[in-house]
Scaffold this motif. Structure first.
Motif, mmCIF file in Angstrom:
data_model
loop_
_atom_site.group_PDB
_atom_site.id
_atom_site.type_symbol
_atom_site.label_atom_id
_atom_site.label_comp_id
_atom_site.label_asym_id
_atom_site.label_seq_id
_atom_site.Cartn_x
_atom_site.Cartn_y
_atom_site.Cartn_z
ATOM 1 N N ASP B 188 5.136 10.218 0.483
ATOM 2 C CA ASP B 188 6.123 9.176 0.727
ATOM 3 C C ASP B 188 5.364 7.864 0.733
ATOM 4 N N LEU B 189 6.064 6.750 0.785
ATOM 5 C CA LEU B 189 5.417 5.458 0.797
ATOM 6 C C LEU B 189 4.580 5.290 2.061
ATOM 7 N N ALA B 190 3.392 4.751 1.900
ATOM 8 C CA ALA B 190 2.555 4.424 3.054
ATOM 9 C C ALA B 190 2.960 3.070 3.585
ATOM 10 N N ASN B 191 2.645 2.799 4.854
ATOM 11 C CA ASN B 191 2.995 1.518 5.456
ATOM 12 C C ASN B 191 1.961 1.202 6.521
ATOM 13 N N ASN B 192 1.591 -0.088 6.602
ATOM 14 C CA ASN B 192 0.540 -0.459 7.551
ATOM 15 C C ASN B 192 1.106 -0.917 8.897
ATOM 16 N N THR B 193 2.342 -0.620 9.079
ATOM 17 C CA THR B 193 2.941 -1.079 10.321
ATOM 18 C C THR B 193 2.550 -0.199 11.507
ATOM 19 N N SER B 194 2.161 1.022 11.251
ATOM 20 C CA SER B 194 1.774 1.880 12.373
ATOM 21 C C SER B 194 0.795 2.912 11.884
ATOM 22 N N ASP B 195 0.149 3.530 12.821
ATOM 23 C CA ASP B 195 -0.842 4.513 12.448
ATOM 24 C C ASP B 195 -0.189 5.743 11.830
ATOM 25 N N SER B 196 1.030 6.045 12.282
ATOM 26 C CA SER B 196 1.656 7.262 11.786
ATOM 27 C C SER B 196 2.010 7.191 10.308
ATOM 28 N N VAL B 197 2.259 5.993 9.823
ATOM 29 C CA VAL B 197 2.644 5.893 8.398
ATOM 30 C C VAL B 197 1.532 5.288 7.552
ATOM 31 N N SER B 198 0.361 5.062 8.202
ATOM 32 C CA SER B 198 -0.739 4.499 7.406
ATOM 33 C C SER B 198 -1.961 5.386 7.421
ATOM 34 N N ALA B 199 -2.099 6.215 8.488
ATOM 35 C CA ALA B 199 -3.337 6.967 8.623
ATOM 36 C C ALA B 199 -3.505 7.970 7.493
ATOM 37 N N ASP B 200 -2.390 8.472 6.926
ATOM 38 C CA ASP B 200 -2.484 9.484 5.874
ATOM 39 C C ASP B 200 -2.335 8.894 4.459
ATOM 40 N N THR B 201 -2.551 7.617 4.396
ATOM 41 C CA THR B 201 -2.521 7.012 3.051
ATOM 42 C C THR B 201 -3.554 7.699 2.167
ATOM 43 N N ILE B 202 -3.106 8.176 0.968
ATOM 44 C CA ILE B 202 -3.994 9.004 0.154
ATOM 45 C C ILE B 202 -4.175 8.491 -1.284
ATOM 46 N N ALA B 203 -3.115 7.823 -1.786
ATOM 47 C CA ALA B 203 -3.224 7.506 -3.226
ATOM 48 C C ALA B 203 -2.267 6.393 -3.602
ATOM 49 N N VAL B 204 -2.351 6.044 -4.882
ATOM 50 C CA VAL B 204 -1.429 5.078 -5.492
ATOM 51 C C VAL B 204 -0.784 5.773 -6.668
ATOM 52 N N MET B 205 0.549 5.667 -6.723
ATOM 53 C CA MET B 205 1.261 6.335 -7.807
ATOM 54 C C MET B 205 0.795 5.797 -9.159
ATOM 55 N N THR B 206 0.536 6.741 -10.045
ATOM 56 C CA THR B 206 0.133 6.341 -11.402
ATOM 57 C C THR B 206 1.232 6.627 -12.405
ATOM 58 N N GLN B 207 2.365 6.972 -11.935
ATOM 59 C CA GLN B 207 3.546 7.121 -12.755
ATOM 60 C C GLN B 207 4.743 6.936 -11.838
ATOM 61 N N SER B 208 5.852 6.666 -12.425
ATOM 62 C CA SER B 208 7.086 6.632 -11.631
ATOM 63 C C SER B 208 7.555 8.081 -11.438
ATOM 64 N N LEU B 209 7.878 8.402 -10.228
ATOM 65 C CA LEU B 209 8.207 9.801 -9.922
ATOM 66 C C LEU B 209 9.506 9.837 -9.112
ATOM 67 N N GLY B 210 10.483 10.548 -9.703
ATOM 68 C CA GLY B 210 11.763 10.650 -9.032
ATOM 69 C C GLY B 210 11.690 11.568 -7.805
#
Lengths: 110, 998
Positions: B188-210
């Motif tokens: 899902d989209l990462a977000n830097n607003t909190s640790d719960s949605v930023s700590a597992d940031t793993i990648a950047v989409m290299t294609q559009s994915l439905g």
């Protein structure tokens, strides 16, 4: 078949020679395979005969020559004698071709 | 002889017909005559019913049996399209073993290996659209993992993920791991607003994915096709909101997640390099334990547990330096640190140091890395490296350089110790290049207190090609300085190519033979002439004396009186100005001699003369003291000639010939224009001459000079001599030896040779010629003649006759047709006169005639006549004929012009009667005639007209006048067959192009 009759005159003690061309229905006969002979006798029953020398002069054109030397003609008795010419085919069959009287005239010079 | 007889044919069915002849023809009728051999008796030896096979029939010559061998042989001769396959015949089955390799090569293991490793493989397919290929831009292998994503091997890592975010994840969105599903990580989209949605940031989409779709995201590497136009290439990207990144670093309390770096800034083709780095929380460190944290707590080291933990902090600052404490410790002239940052900046230090009263010097300053102190060593090294001259190179007696350029460059320039500047090159004389600047050398005072500079040019071998002093003599015309160029030393100044131009100064040659001109010239363009003031000669390459052999000497100067001067000779010695060769005296084209006393070379005291010779040894003319004398082997000829300056033609020629007929005493004959005139003496028997060498009187007799004899014993006059008899002496008498009387007698020689003359009547105005038939009897004839009318009046004086010096003379026949008397005397040499001969002639009126014909006298080549006009009155008066200039041979009527020859129609006969002279009028030209003298041109006047005078104009180009004159004949029949009459004779005078008759 009948031969042709042709009388000849021979001067005793003179050379005699005559040429003949043989044709068949106007076309020269190729004499290859043929031979010829001719003799002269006082009459057809005479035991003695004199042979002509008969040579094929030109076989493709059918020309032959019949001749007697002066020595031979000197032996002939003047007067009327007889001769004939016989041709022999390759199958050895003979056919008299020409014949007739041979008038031998006495000669003076020997 | 044979006699043939043919028996009559009795049988109508004859089988054979006989035709007699030279050869008897036996013609067989085949229908009834069976030739022997005609029937088949047997076949190949068989009789009866014969059945033959080929074994029974021997082979003939043409029709041959077909044996196997023969068939094979014939087949062998057939040119089949394929004889063999790769050398094989029959049913050939080829394998690659038998097939040689051509352009299409076999794929061997080695070749495949080489192909794969040689860089020739561009891609390797793995089925479908997946192929491995080389990306030269990225410098790595790549292969597409799906239609949108290509993996650059080694440069990026992808993860195969499933979108369970509930919406489409766009290319470039920063995503985090939310779990796993179906062996795929869910994102899902990462977000830097909190640790719960930023700590597992793993990648950047290299294609559009439905949503619910499986695709790829980049954990490390490039993601392309993004709008990065608002980012700076190379900038660090941070997670900033839901799936979005920024290059502005977020601040706490936002969580720091580094996404990567901007690689390319572009609105559509931008790219970033993904490199996810999650920021850690303080309590996530393994040596930090935070629990129950409250505001204001700090981290305190817990030595017992070995980690930091949060606790409430209480600090004792006793003993620590405060700002006020530090300020108090700084010297009083440094008031205070005003920089709140607490650091002393350079500006701050400088501002504080400016107030310090102690003077600072460079000794107080350390040397930096750029601004170095100038030590002797550094300066010396610098000058050496840049080839600058040092003071060591400057001689002491040269005070300073005045050359503003200030450079003296290498190589090889040195100052010698004797005060001379020597310029030496390593390459000999350098190629000439114009230099418009000045070359100065500092003044140098010589022992004579004159300014002296010596300039010396040397070649690389040390040979001076120019060494001279430039001297200020202090004797200039303006009262100041005058500069002299002095050639010094033993070397000669050699001016090879250029002329030596002396302006206002003086060229002094102080030693012998120092100035040589090898091809140039000296131009003296100032007012000063060329002075040779010493014994030094001006040598112009002569081997001896001073001869001008080549080149030109220009004397253009003016003297002090502003007069043009030529060559001035001030020498007291012999000066020659000659052009000659080495044989000198024997071949003298030109020589001027001004000779003073010189007892050594010449016996004569003084000679002022000009000699110029003909180039042949021994012959030359001489003008001057002795006059113009041409020396020949038999005597001298002294000539004086005047030339026409317009065309250099000879106008007058006076010649006095001195014969060496008598030793030392020339006999002179005088000629004017090659005609003897007023001879001083004639060598003949009886001539008496005083021989100064023999000191005796001699008489000419029998071609020799003979002594007259004894001195006379005190006689004081010729008549007193015993062998001399003088009687009735008169003016002009000479002594003549009388061989009979054996004595000398006075006589006038008694020469009286009456001329024999011949003259005929002539038409008025025509040239009448008188012939002296005994002209050859005179040795030195001079003609005198005059014409008198019947009343004795002289109508033609002697000055009006023209002596042709060939025994004839001419004059114009008087214009009045009457009788005249011609008187002729012929003067021989000396004053001896002849008797006068007389003859009469008539001046004839020109009779009327219809045809007038002009011929040539002694024509040698072609001639052109410009105009002929006929007049009825004397002296070209009366009516002019033709009355109108002719425009063709028959126009205007009744005139008819004709000629024996014409060069072309452009020079037709009527051109002589066109009444036009010069200008555009043409002339009659008899070119084409080989009988030049006999060729003629004439006019038929249409009727008989009495003509009294003529004008004749030859063409003005003397090249087309090749005759001695013209004859005018008349005829009334036009036949000119003997009935014609000579009316006028016109003698040609060179340079005269219009002649009048009558």
């Amino acid at each position: 078949m009948a031969m042709a009759e042709y009388n000849i005159t021979i001067e005793a003690h003179s050379d005699y020679s005559r040429s003949f061309q043989i044709k068949v229905d106007g076309t020269p006969l190729d004499l290859s395979g043929y031979s010829f002979a001719a003799q002269i006798r006082e009459h057809h029953t005479s035991p003695d005969s004199v042979n002509f020398t008969v040579n094929i002069v030109d076989a493709p054109t059918g020309v032959i020559a019949m001749s007697l030397t002066d020595e031979v003609t000197g032996t002939l008795e003047p007067g009327t004698q007889y001769y004939d010419l016989v041709m022999t085919g390759s199958d050895s069959r003979k056919q008299r071709l020409l014949g007739g009287r041979a008038f031998v005239k006495a000669g003076i010079t020997r | 002889m044979s006699t043939y007889e043919i028996l009559p044919e009795s049988d109508a069915n004859l089988d054979i017909t006989i035709t007699d002849g030279e050869t008897i023809v036996i013609d067989i009728i085949p229908a009834s005559f069976t030739l022997p051999g005609g029937d088949v008796a047997s076949v190949n030896g068989y009789t009866g019913v014969v059945q033959l096979d080929t074994d029974d029939i021997p082979e003939g010559l043409s029709n041959l049996y077909y044996t196997d061998e023969r068939v094979d042989e014939r087949i062998g001769l057939i040119d089949y399209p394929v004889d063999s396959v790769n050398g094989l015949t029959g049913d050939v089955v080829l394998t690659t073993t038998e097939v040689a390799e051509g352009v299409n090569q076999y794929y061997t293991d080695e070749r495949v290996d080489t192909y794969l490793t040689g860089g020739e493989v561009t891609s390797i397919n793995f089925g479908g659209a997946t192929s491995l290929s080389w990306n030269s831009d990225e410098g790595t292998l790549e292969f597409p993992v799906n239609a949108e994503v290509t993996l650059q091997i080694g440069q990026e890592n992808l993860i195969h993920v499933k979108n369970l975010s509930g919406s489409t994840l766009n290319n470039g969105a920063v995503v985090r791991v939310t779990g796993a599903s179906g062996s795929k990580l869910t994102i899902d989209l990462a977000n830097n607003t909190s640790d719960s949605v930023s700590a597992d940031t793993i990648a950047v989409m290299t294609q559009s994915l439905g949503n619910n779709a499986v695709g790829y995201a980049t954990t490390e590497g490039l993601v392309r096709g993004l709008n990065t136009s608002s980012y700076t290439e190379g900038a660090v990207l941070w997670l900033d909101g839901a799936g979005v990144f920024t290059q502005s670093k977020p601040l706490t309390p936002l969580h720091l997640v580094q996404v990567g770096y901007v690689v390319r800034s572009h609105p559509t083709q931008g790219s970033i390099f993904v490199c996810i780095k999650n920021g850690w929380e303080l309590d996530e460190l393994h040596d930090v334990l935070i629990t129950g944290i409250t505001d204001g707590q700090g981290l305190v080291w817990d030595a017992g547990n070995g980690y930091w933990k949060n606790e409430t902090i209480s600090v004792d600052l006793t003993g620590y330096a405060t700002e006020a404490y530090v300020d108090a410790l700084i010297p009083t002239n440094v008031s205070a640190f005003t920089n709140d940052a607490g650091y002393a900046t350079e500006e701050y230090v400088n501002s504080q140091l400016s107030g310090i009263s102690v003077p600072a010097t460079t000794d107080d300053l350390l040397e930096g890395s750029l601004n170095l102190y100038y030590s002797d060593t550094l300066v010396g090294d610098y000058l050496t490296a840049n080839n600058y001259a040092t003071t060591d190179d400057i001689p002491t007696d040269v005070s300073a350089f005045n050359n503003d350029a200030g450079y003296i460059t290498d190589p090889g320039n040195t100052f010698t110790t004797d005060g001379q500047f020597t310029f030496v090159t390593d390459y000999g004389i350098p190629a000439w290049e114009p230099y418009n600047g000045e070359f100065k050398i500092a003044n140098y005072t010589d022992p004579d207190n004159n300014l002296l500079n010596t300039v010396r040019f040397l070649t690389s071998g040390g040979n001076a090609f120019a060494q001279y002093d430039v001297v200020d003599t202090g004797g200039g015309d303006d009262g100041s300085h005058r500069v002299e160029l002095r050639l010094t030393g033993n070397e000669s100044a050699i001016l090879t190519d250029s002329a030596l131009n002396i302006g206002s100064d003086q060229l002094s040659v102080n030693s012998a033979n120092n100035l040589n001109l090898n091809g140039g010239s000296i131009e003296l363009n100032s007012v000063n002439p060329l002075h040779l003031n010493s014994n030094t000669a001006l040598n112009l390459n002569a081997t001896e004396h001073n001869f001008v052999n080549d080149g030109t000497v220009y004397i253009n100067g003016l003297d002090s009186t502003s007069s043009y001067v030529g060559i001035q000779y001030n020498s007291t010695q012999t000066v020659y100005n000659s052009i000659t060769d080495s044989t000198e005296e024997l071949n003298i084209p030109f020589r001027i001699i001004r000779k003073h006393t010189d007892a050594i070379d010449y016996a004569d005291d003084t000679q002022i003369l000009i000699q110029f010779g003909a180039g042949e040894g021994g012959n030359f003319y001489q003008l001057g003291q002795l006059g113009g004398r041409f020396d020949r082997i038999d005597g001298h000829e002294t000539k004086l000639q005047t030339m026409n300056p317009a065309d250099n033609s000879l106008l007058n020629n006076w010649t006095v010939h001195e014969h060496y007929l008598y030793g030392g005493k020339p006999i002179r004959q005088t000629y004017y224009n090659n005609a003897g005139r007023d001879g001083l003496a004639l060598v003949q028997d009886g001539m008496l001459i005083w021989n100064t060498e023999g000191n005796e009187l001699q008489v000419y007799h029998d071609s020799t000079w003979n002594s007259v004899g004894g001195g006379g014993g005190g006689a004081s006059a010729l008549d007193d001599l015993t062998d001399v008899t003088i009687s009735a002496v008169s003016d002009g008498d000479i002594l003549r030896y009388n061989g009979i009387a054996m004595e000398w007698q006075n006589t006038n020689l008694g020469l009286s040779l009456t001329p024999l003359i011949s003259i005929e009547s002539s038409f008025v105005g025509a040239t009448n010629i008188c012939t002296i038939t005994n002209y050859g009897d005179y040795e030195d004839p001079n003609i005198w003649a005059q014409v008198k009318d019947s009343g004795g009046t002289v109508v033609i004086t002697n000055s009006q006759i023209t002596d042709k010096y060939d025994g004839t003379f001419s004059f114009t026949t008087p214009s009045i047709d009457t009788g005249y008397v011609l008187e002729v005397k012929v003067q021989d040499f000396g004053d001896l006169a002849s008797d006068t001969a007389t003859a009469t002639f008539d001046s004839l009126a020109i009779p009327a005639a219809r045809y007038y014909r002009i011929k040539f006298i002694n024509a040698t080549s072609y001639n052109m006549i410009d105009r002929v006009q006929l007049f009825t009155g004397p002296a070209q008066s009366g009516t002019l004929y033709p009355t109108t200039g002719m425009t063709s041979n028959t126009a205007p009527a009744p005139y008819v012009a004709s000629a024996e020859y014409v060069a072309s129609v452009s020079y037709d006969a009527y051109e002589a009667f066109d009444n036009i002279v010069g200008g555009t009028g043409r002339s009659w030209w008899n070119l084409g005639s080989s009988n030049y003298a006999g060729s003629w041109v004439q006019i038929d006047l249409g009727s008989s007209i009495q003509i009294a005078s003529f004008i004749l104009n030859p063409i003005t180009n003397p090249s087309y006048i090749n005759c001695d004159g013209w004859l005018i004949y008349t005829s009334n029949t036009g036949a000119f067959a003997g009935e014609e009459v000579l009316r006028a004779t016109i003698d040609r005078i060179p340079g005269i192009y219009e002649y009048t008759v009558g």
